[in-house]
Design a protein around this motif. Structure first.
Motif, PDB file in Angstrom:
ATOM      1  N   SER A 309       0.824  -1.209   0.000  1.00  0.00           N
ATOM      2  CA  SER A 309       0.000   0.000   0.000  1.00  0.00           C
ATOM      3  C   SER A 309       0.858   1.260   0.000  1.00  0.00           C
ATOM      4  CB  SER A 309      -0.918   0.022   1.229  1.00  0.00           C
ATOM      5  OG  SER A 309      -1.849  -1.043   1.175  1.00  0.00           O
ATOM      6  N   GLY A 310       0.378   2.268  -0.752  1.00  0.00           N
ATOM      7  CA  GLY A 310       1.088   3.528  -0.798  1.00  0.00           C
ATOM      8  C   GLY A 310       0.516   4.575   0.130  1.00  0.00           C
ATOM      9  N   GLY A 311      -0.625   4.272   0.772  1.00  0.00           N
ATOM     10  CA  GLY A 311      -1.259   5.240   1.658  1.00  0.00           C
ATOM     11  C   GLY A 311      -2.330   4.587   2.491  1.00  0.00           C
ATOM     12  N   PRO A 312      -2.961   5.339   3.385  1.00  0.00           N
ATOM     13  CA  PRO A 312      -3.955   4.767   4.298  1.00  0.00           C
ATOM     14  C   PRO A 312      -5.219   4.264   3.619  1.00  0.00           C
ATOM     15  CG  PRO A 312      -3.850   7.160   4.527  1.00  0.00           C
ATOM     16  CD  PRO A 312      -2.698   6.755   3.675  1.00  0.00           C
ATOM     17  N   VAL A 313      -5.588   4.832   2.474  1.00  0.00           N
ATOM     18  CA  VAL A 313      -6.818   4.415   1.797  1.00  0.00           C
ATOM     19  C   VAL A 313      -6.687   2.992   1.271  1.00  0.00           C
ATOM     20  CG1 VAL A 313      -8.395   4.861  -0.116  1.00  0.00           C
ATOM     21  CG2 VAL A 313      -7.473   6.772   1.214  1.00  0.00           C
ATOM     22  N   THR A 314      -5.619   2.734   0.507  1.00  0.00           N
ATOM     23  CA  THR A 314      -5.426   1.386  -0.024  1.00  0.00           C
ATOM     24  C   THR A 314      -5.163   0.389   1.104  1.00  0.00           C
ATOM     25  OG1 THR A 314      -3.091   1.925  -0.406  1.00  0.00           O
ATOM     26  CG2 THR A 314      -4.604   2.134  -2.280  1.00  0.00           C
ATOM     27  N   ALA A 315      -4.479   0.833   2.148  1.00  0.00           N
ATOM     28  CA  ALA A 315      -4.240  -0.058   3.288  1.00  0.00           C
ATOM     29  C   ALA A 315      -5.553  -0.418   3.967  1.00  0.00           C
ATOM     30  CB  ALA A 315      -3.293   0.605   4.281  1.00  0.00           C
ATOM     31  N   GLY A 316      -6.415   0.570   4.157  1.00  0.00           N
ATOM     32  CA  GLY A 316      -7.703   0.312   4.786  1.00  0.00           C
ATOM     33  C   GLY A 316      -8.576  -0.611   3.964  1.00  0.00           C
TER      34      GLY A 316
END
Length: 423
Positions: A309-316
Motif C-alpha cells: 500500500s502507498g497510503g492509508p486508503v489502499t491499506a484500509g
C-alpha cells in the motif's frame, strides 16, 4: 428487549445473555487492541521489543492450551467463563494502578499480557464447549449463533472499540485499560447468571495429561479437524507478523497518527461485518470446503496489497477485504467443528485446535519483528501473503467439500440413537 428476542428468534433465551456478554467483552477487547500497541510504543519504539508484547499474549497457548482444555471438560464451563473474566479484570486494574503511579514498564506489560493470555485460554475454551451444549450440536443453530456472535464481535472489537481506544488513550494511557477491566467485570456478571450445563461424569480416575492427550489424538486422528486447525495455524503465523509491527507501519510508512491508527483498525470491521453476513450464504450456496478455499485465496491477495500500500486508503481497503474473508471463516469453521465433536471432548478438542492456531501466532509475531528490523516494515506483510498462498493449497487438500459433508453426516448418524431415548 423485544428487538433482542426477535433478533435471536429460534435460539434459547440464554443465548441472548451470552451474546450480550460476549459483545460487551469484545468492546473492551477492541479498546485494548488499539491501546496495547500505543501503550507499548510509549515505552519503546524497537520493533522486536514490540513483537514481544504481542507474542506474550499468545504464548500461553503452547504450555497451557491442552491442559486448559482437559480442565474445562472436568469443570462447570459457565463458572470457568465468569471466573476468567473477573481474573482478567483484576490484572488490568493492577496495570492501571502501575501506570497511574509511574511504575509501568515494558517488562510489566509483557507479564500482564502473558497472564491475560492464560485467562483467555480458559474463557475461550469454555465458551466454545458451552455453546454446542446449549444448542444440542444442531448445525443450523450453531451456524446462526456463531454468525450472531461473530457479527457482534466484529462490530464491537473491530469497529467501535479501536477508534474508542485511540480516543481514550488521548485522555491517558491507562484510561482504555480501565475501560477493558470494567467490560470484563460486566461480562462476568452476565455469564454468572447463565444456566449451568451438565459436566460429563468421570468413569475412571485419569491423569490430567492423559485427558489432554486424548483431545489432541482426536484432532490429529481426524483429517477434517486437523485441516481446520491448520487453517488457523498457518493464517495466524502470517497475520501476526504484520500485526506485531502494524502500529509502526501505520506511523512511519503510511503517515497515520494515534487516532488515525484506531480508525485504520476499524476498517477491518467494515469488511468483517460483510464477511459475517455472507458466511451463512456461503455455507448454503457453496459447500463449506469450497468456501474455505475461496476465503484463503482472498486473504493472501489482500495481505499482499496491504504490504504494498502507498497510503492509508489502499491499506484500509486491503484490511477490509482480508477481514471479510477471515470473518466468514470464523463462522464456518467453528460451526462444523462444534457439530462433529462429541460433547465430552469439546473442551479438549477446542483447546487443541486453538493451541495449534494461536500457538503459531507468537512465532509469527517474532518473525515479523525480525523481518521488519532486517528488511523493512513492508517485509512482514509480503512474507505473510506468501504463507497465506501456501495455506490456500493446504485448505483445498485437507478440508475438501465432500470430506466435510461426510463428517457431518456421520456425526448426525452417531448422535441419533442417543437423542431418541432421552427425549
Amino acid at each position: 428487549m423485544i428487538p433482542l428476542r426477535r433478533f435471536h428468534d429460534g435460539l434459547p433465551p440464554a443465548f441472548s445473555r451470552l451474546w450480550f456478554a460476549s459483545a460487551l467483552s469484545s468492546l473492551g477487547d477492541g479498546v485494548y487492541i488499539a491501546a496495547l500497541p500505543l501503550f507499548a510504543v510509549s515505552l519503546t519504539t524497537d520493533p522486536f521489543a514490540l513483537s514481544l508484547v504481542t507474542a506474550a499474549s499468545l504464548l500461553p497457548w503452547l504450555p497451557f492450551g491442552l491442559l486448559g482444555g482437559a480442565l474445562v471438560d472436568r469443570w462447570d464451563r459457565r463458572r470457568v467463563m465468569w471466573i476468567s473474566d473477573v481474573a482478567r479484570a483484576a490484572l488490568l486494574s493492577g496495570l492501571v494502578v502501575a501506570a497511574a503511579v509511574g511504575a509501568a514498564s515494558l517488562q510489566l506489560l509483557i507479564a500482564v499480557a502473558f497472564a491475560l493470555g492464560i485467562g483467555q485460554i480458559f474463557f475461550d475454551t469454555a465458551s466454545s464447549a458451552y455453546l454446542p451444549q446449549l444448542l444440542d450440536r444442531d448445525l443450523p443453530s450453531l451456524r446462526r449463533a456463531n454468525t450472531l456472535k461473530q457479527g457482534a464481535q466484529t462490530a464491537t472489537s473491530e469497529f467501535a472499540g479501536p477508534p474508542l481506544g485511540g480516543l481514550l488513550f488521548a485522555l491517558g494511557r491507562a484510561v482504555p485499560l480501565a475501560f477493558d477491566a470494567l467490560s470484563f467485570l460486566l461480562s462476568g456478571w452476565l455469564i454468572r447468571k447463565l444456566p449451568a450445563q451438565p459436566v460429563a461424569p468421570v468413569k475412571e480416575r485419569r491423569s490430567l495429561w492423559r485427558d489432554a492427550r486424548d483431545g489432541a489424538a482426536y484432532v490429529f486422528g481426524n483429517r477434517i479437524l486437523l485441516g481446520l486447525a491448520l487453517r488457523f495455524a498457518v493464517g495466524n503465523l502470517a497475520f501476526s507478523g504484520g500485526e506485531a509491527v502494524l502500529v509502526l507501519y501505520a506511523h512511519h510508512t503510511l503517515g497515520i497518527g494515534n487516532s488515525g491508527f484506531g480508525f485504520l483498525l476499524a476498517t477491518q470491521a467494515v469488511g468483517g461485518l460483510v464477511g459475517t453476513a455472507l458466511a451463512g450464504l456461503l455455507g448454503s450456496r457453496m459447500k463449506t470446503g469450497h468456501a474455505l478455499t475461496v476465503t484463503a485465496a482472498v486473504e493472501s491477495v489482500a495481505q499482499l496489497c496491504l504490504g504494498l500500500s502507498g497510503g492509508p486508503v489502499t491499506a484500509g481497503l486491503s484490511m477490509a477485504v482480508c477481514s471479510a474473508a477471515m470473518s466468514a471463516t470464523m463462522v464456518l469453521v467453528p460451526s462444523v467443528s462444534q457439530a462433529i465433536v462429541p460433547a465430552h471432548l469439546t473442551g479438549r478438542v477446542s483447546a487443541t485446535n486453538r493451541m495449534l492456531g494461536v500457538g503459531a501466532a507468537p512465532l509469527g509475531a517474532l518473525l515479523g519483528g525480525w523481518l521488519a528490523t532486517v528488511a523493512g516494515l513492508r517485509a512482514p506483510f509480503v512474507a505473510g501473503a506468501i504463507v497465506l498462498a501456501v495455506m490456500t493449497v493446504l485448505v483445498a487438500v485437507l478440508t475438501g467439500a465432500d470430506r466435510i459433508d461426510d463428517a457431518l453426516r456421520k456425526a448426525r448418524e452417531e448422535s441419533a440413537p442417543t437423542d431418541v431415548p432421552s427425549s
